[in-house]
Structure formats: structure tokens, C-alpha cells
Design a protein around this motif. Sequence first.
Motif, PDB file in Angstrom:
ATOM      1  N   SER A   5       0.809  -1.222   0.000  1.00 33.53           N
ATOM      2  CA  SER A   5       0.000   0.000   0.000  1.00 33.53           C
ATOM      3  C   SER A   5       0.841   1.271   0.000  1.00 33.53           C
ATOM      4  O   SER A   5       0.363   2.320  -0.411  1.00 33.53           O
ATOM      5  N   ASN A   6       2.095   1.191   0.420  1.00 31.44           N
ATOM      6  CA  ASN A   6       2.936   2.396   0.473  1.00 31.44           C
ATOM      7  C   ASN A   6       4.319   2.215  -0.164  1.00 31.44           C
ATOM      8  O   ASN A   6       5.221   2.994   0.104  1.00 31.44           O
ATOM      9  N   VAL A  16      13.192   1.811  -5.546  1.00 33.94           N
ATOM     10  CA  VAL A  16      12.030   1.674  -4.663  1.00 33.94           C
ATOM     11  C   VAL A  16      11.707   3.023  -4.041  1.00 33.94           C
ATOM     12  O   VAL A  16      12.605   3.735  -3.588  1.00 33.94           O
ATOM     13  N   LEU A  17      10.411   3.341  -4.025  1.00 32.39           N
ATOM     14  CA  LEU A  17       9.916   4.521  -3.331  1.00 32.39           C
ATOM     15  C   LEU A  17       9.038   4.052  -2.191  1.00 32.39           C
ATOM     16  O   LEU A  17       8.082   3.299  -2.414  1.00 32.39           O
ATOM     17  N   TYR A  72      21.642   2.832  -2.029  1.00 26.98           N
ATOM     18  CA  TYR A  72      21.821   4.225  -1.624  1.00 26.98           C
ATOM     19  C   TYR A  72      20.435   4.853  -1.608  1.00 26.98           C
ATOM     20  O   TYR A  72      19.618   4.631  -2.496  1.00 26.98           O
ATOM     21  N   CYS A  73      20.160   5.574  -0.523  1.00 31.09           N
ATOM     22  CA  CYS A  73      18.817   6.064  -0.234  1.00 31.09           C
ATOM     23  C   CYS A  73      18.807   7.571  -0.029  1.00 31.09           C
ATOM     24  O   CYS A  73      19.746   8.130   0.553  1.00 31.09           O
ATOM     25  N   PHE A  74      17.749   8.185  -0.495  1.00 31.69           N
ATOM     26  CA  PHE A  74      17.525   9.618  -0.317  1.00 31.69           C
ATOM     27  C   PHE A  74      16.248   9.786   0.495  1.00 31.69           C
ATOM     28  O   PHE A  74      15.249   9.107   0.226  1.00 31.69           O
ATOM     29  N   TYR A  75      16.271  10.692   1.466  1.00 30.47           N
ATOM     30  CA  TYR A  75      15.144  10.881   2.372  1.00 30.47           C
ATOM     31  C   TYR A  75      14.569  12.294   2.225  1.00 30.47           C
ATOM     32  O   TYR A  75      15.314  13.260   2.073  1.00 30.47           O
ATOM     33  N   LEU A  89      13.545   7.289  -1.229  1.00 27.47           N
ATOM     34  CA  LEU A  89      13.754   6.802  -2.587  1.00 27.47           C
ATOM     35  C   LEU A  89      15.121   6.146  -2.617  1.00 27.47           C
ATOM     36  O   LEU A  89      16.110   6.739  -2.176  1.00 27.47           O
ATOM     37  N   GLN A  90      15.187   4.912  -3.138  1.00 29.08           N
ATOM     38  CA  GLN A  90      16.441   4.157  -3.063  1.00 29.08           C
ATOM     39  C   GLN A  90      16.737   3.410  -4.354  1.00 29.08           C
ATOM     40  O   GLN A  90      15.835   3.013  -5.076  1.00 29.08           O
TER      41      GLN A  90
END
Length: 159
Positions: A5-6, A16-17, A72-75, A89-90
Motif C-alpha cells: 500500500s505504500n 524503490v519509493l 543508496y537512499c535519499f530521504y 527513494l532508493q
Amino acid sequence: MQISSNEIAWRGGKVVLVLPLPGVKQTPPDSPQLQALYAKLEGARSGGAAVAPRLPAADYHQCPRGTSVRWYCFYQNRDWNENVAGRRLQWSDPHCDEVMDFEVYSFAGQTSSWVNTGFLEVTVWDDSVHRLWTEAPNSLSAYVGSSNNDQARFFEACA
């Protein structure tokens, strides 16, 4: 593809978001479906069956770190969305020959913190293609700074 759902994935699950749920004050942990995707990618990369990624004791702020697949992930918010619900977002693959545009994922001008659990160096630019910051392998930042906050538009990830 919709994972839960998210959670939404692109490029075979290598992007992946993760979205906050309405009315929830903190971003929820990864769903079982997303954890299964991580295991599938680990198995594909290691040449074997899907296995659960072994995570070290260190806290990577929900940015996955598998044995053979690193992310690697962005927040959306500072401090890795820990005190307020926000999007993450990764990516897991290198992008040396193509500059990635956050706008494609509705994330342009949204980054306030980041984690790099992998072996790649990630360079981030603004709309004018001025370098904002570079992420060394196995590094993180709780806040990109007031001059760089919500300015990220493009990035490249290379070994």
C-alpha cells in the motif's frame, strides 16, 4: 509496480519509493513484500536462491544493506525521516553512463538526508547541474545543509 500500500518499485525492483501512510507520524518499516524483493535481488546477484539479506548491527536508517546488493537512499526529511513521516527513494544499481533525474520519480527538490550502504560513489547536482554533494561508499548524512536542502535534481552513481 505496486509492492504494498505504500511501496512502489521500478526497474525490476532496483528502484524503490517508500511513502508514509496517511495519518501515521513515522514512515513504517519495510513491508514483508519489500523484504521478499530484497531477498530475491540478493539471490539473483549471488547466483543462488532467494535469501534474506544479512544486515550488520549498524543502523542504516531503513536503507537496506545486503550481502551482495547494496543500496543508496535519499530521504525527504532531515535525520532520515526519523521524527516525521517522509518518503524514501532508493537505488541498488550503478548509473555511470546515465544521469538519473529525480523528477522521474517525483522526488526533485525533495532530499534532506541520505545513506549510501554500498560500494558506489554518488554525486548529486541541482537544476543548474552544480554539484551539491558527493556520497562516499558506506557513508551517510543526517542533513545536507541549508544551502543544499531540497535542491537535488540529478545524480550519478559509479564505482
